[in-house]
Design a protein around this motif. Structure first.
Motif, PDB file in Angstrom:
ATOM      1  N   SER A  79       0.662  -1.059  -0.026  1.00 36.99           N
ATOM      2  CA  SER A  79       0.097  -0.051  -0.024  1.00 36.99           C
ATOM      3  C   SER A  79       0.635   1.237  -0.008  1.00 36.99           C
ATOM      4  O   SER A  79       0.273   2.585  -0.302  1.00 36.99           O
ATOM      5  CB  SER A  79      -0.899  -0.228   1.068  1.00 36.99           C
ATOM      6  N   VAL A  80       2.204   1.228   0.476  1.00 40.29           N
ATOM      7  CA  VAL A  80       3.177   2.361   0.585  1.00 40.29           C
ATOM      8  C   VAL A  80       4.277   2.155  -0.260  1.00 40.29           C
ATOM      9  O   VAL A  80       4.961   3.269  -0.529  1.00 40.29           O
ATOM     10  CB  VAL A  80       3.333   2.577   1.898  1.00 40.29           C
ATOM     11  N   LEU A  97       6.524   6.659   9.839  1.00 36.05           N
ATOM     12  CA  LEU A  97       7.640   5.561  10.101  1.00 36.05           C
ATOM     13  C   LEU A  97       7.536   4.312   9.753  1.00 36.05           C
ATOM     14  O   LEU A  97       8.248   3.680   9.201  1.00 36.05           O
ATOM     15  CB  LEU A  97       7.935   5.676  11.453  1.00 36.05           C
ATOM     16  N   ALA A  98       6.091   3.964   9.985  1.00 37.71           N
ATOM     17  CA  ALA A  98       5.746   2.651   9.425  1.00 37.71           C
ATOM     18  C   ALA A  98       5.792   2.449   7.723  1.00 37.71           C
ATOM     19  O   ALA A  98       6.192   1.463   7.141  1.00 37.71           O
ATOM     20  CB  ALA A  98       4.410   2.173   9.716  1.00 37.71           C
ATOM     21  N   ALA A  99       5.266   3.781   7.050  1.00 38.15           N
ATOM     22  CA  ALA A  99       5.362   3.665   5.662  1.00 38.15           C
ATOM     23  C   ALA A  99       6.774   3.670   5.187  1.00 38.15           C
ATOM     24  O   ALA A  99       7.149   2.913   4.188  1.00 38.15           O
ATOM     25  CB  ALA A  99       4.692   4.936   5.282  1.00 38.15           C
ATOM     26  N   GLY A 103       8.834   0.655   2.905  1.00 42.37           N
ATOM     27  CA  GLY A 103       9.566   1.002   1.509  1.00 42.37           C
ATOM     28  C   GLY A 103       8.801   2.057   0.943  1.00 42.37           C
ATOM     29  O   GLY A 103       9.140   2.104  -0.415  1.00 42.37           O
ATOM     30  N   ALA A 104       8.218   2.995   1.653  1.00 38.18           N
ATOM     31  CA  ALA A 104       7.672   4.208   0.715  1.00 38.18           C
ATOM     32  C   ALA A 104       9.022   4.760   0.087  1.00 38.18           C
ATOM     33  O   ALA A 104      10.161   4.969   0.832  1.00 38.18           O
ATOM     34  CB  ALA A 104       7.314   5.204   1.646  1.00 38.18           C
ATOM     35  N   ASP A 145       1.316  10.848  -3.434  1.00 34.41           N
ATOM     36  CA  ASP A 145       0.778   9.526  -3.866  1.00 34.41           C
ATOM     37  C   ASP A 145      -0.065   9.217  -2.975  1.00 34.41           C
ATOM     38  O   ASP A 145      -1.319   8.659  -3.248  1.00 34.41           O
ATOM     39  CB  ASP A 145       1.872   8.456  -4.011  1.00 34.41           C
ATOM     40  N   LEU A 146       0.109   9.384  -1.486  1.00 34.81           N
ATOM     41  CA  LEU A 146      -0.596   8.737  -0.347  1.00 34.81           C
ATOM     42  C   LEU A 146      -0.498   9.550   0.584  1.00 34.81           C
ATOM     43  O   LEU A 146       0.360  10.147   1.069  1.00 34.81           O
ATOM     44  CB  LEU A 146      -0.273   7.369  -0.178  1.00 34.81           C
ATOM     45  N   ILE A 147      -1.938   9.944   1.452  1.00 33.86           N
ATOM     46  CA  ILE A 147      -1.651  10.741   2.516  1.00 33.86           C
ATOM     47  C   ILE A 147      -2.271   9.680   3.705  1.00 33.86           C
ATOM     48  O   ILE A 147      -3.306   9.092   3.496  1.00 33.86           O
ATOM     49  CB  ILE A 147      -2.475  11.762   2.455  1.00 33.86           C
ATOM     50  N   LEU A 148      -1.581   9.718   4.754  1.00 32.62           N
ATOM     51  CA  LEU A 148      -2.012   9.227   5.913  1.00 32.62           C
ATOM     52  C   LEU A 148      -2.532  10.032   7.228  1.00 32.62           C
ATOM     53  O   LEU A 148      -1.860  10.971   7.267  1.00 32.62           O
ATOM     54  CB  LEU A 148      -0.799   8.113   6.387  1.00 32.62           C
ATOM     55  N   ALA A 149      -3.519   9.863   7.818  1.00 34.38           N
ATOM     56  CA  ALA A 149      -3.967  10.598   8.664  1.00 34.38           C
ATOM     57  C   ALA A 149      -4.882   9.641   9.601  1.00 34.38           C
ATOM     58  O   ALA A 149      -5.640   8.872   9.524  1.00 34.38           O
ATOM     59  CB  ALA A 149      -5.207  11.562   8.118  1.00 34.38           C
TER      60      ALA A 149
END
Length: 215
Positions: A79-80, A97-99, A103-104, A145-149
């Motif tokens: 997903s990231v 940090l998880a992203a 492998g982000a 590409d991706l936003i985490l919230a």
């Protein structure tokens, strides 16, 4: 490892005997500088309570929604992977940090609180990672590409943020422990996770059930 001096000093200003401790997260290979659980075992004085209400140190807790999002990313690295990721309202930076660990290609942690951004950088260093920080998404025109919230909807007045986030990224992953049936045409609930804030605040069970939405 010695706690970052500026963060330790900021915490001591709020709670004189409070200390930061590098704590491993459950079901994760990440560690964060969080308030020592021993400091949460005593009653706070009226003055301390007032200071906490005026300037809550959100950055020294790993909130349930952030941890749930981080654990979901660890279980779903595709997903990231190779994506440009923004962690919005990052707090400790746990989701970002998880992203990065999954492998982000690039991670930017965004928070209005300067101490939170310092915490993100310190936590990245503690985990031997590279991140960038941003203090105001409105001041940037960059798309991701991706936003985490996580936990950005604690106030329903923040619901318009969802449109802002969707305008700035192809995909948004939203984790929230208070809104489990989000009525938004472009967001779909994809998971329900059971997670506890660290240190444990003895929150009601309802706040340990985190809904994860994708938009």
């Amino acid at each position: 490892m010695t706690p970052p001096a500026d963060l330790a000093a900021a915490l001591a200003t709020l709670l004189g005997d409070a200390q930061l401790r590098l704590q491993a997260l459950p079901d994760s290979d990440l560690s964060l500088w969080l308030i020592d659980p021993a400091n949460m075992a005593r009653a706070f004085s009226p003055a301390e309570t007032q200071r906490l209400l005026e300037a809550p140190p959100y950055w020294c807790f790993c909130w349930a929604s952030g941890l749930a999002l981080a654990q979901w990313i660890a279980a779903n690295p595709d997903s990231v992977a190779e994506r440009q990721v923004l962690d919005f309202g990052s707090g400790s930076g746990v989701a970002g940090l998880a992203a990065a660990r999954a492998g982000a290609a690039r991670v930017v942690c965004c928070d209005l609180d300067p101490l939170a951004l310092k915490a993100c950088r310190a936590n990245a260093q503690a985990n031997a990672m590279q991140i960038e920080t941003l203090d105001d998404l409105h001041a940037s025109t960059e798309r991701f590409d991706l936003i985490l919230a996580a936990d950005v909807l604690y106030d329903r007045a923040n619901l318009p943020l969802l449109d802002l986030l969707q305008a700035r990224a192809k995909t948004t992953l939203l984790a929230d422990s208070r809104i489990r049936d989000l009525a938004h045409p472009r967001f779909t609930r994809i998971a329900m996770l059971q997670v506890c804030t660290l240190p444990d605040l003895a929150e009601p069970d309802e706040f340990r059930r985190v809904a994860l939405y994708q938009g």
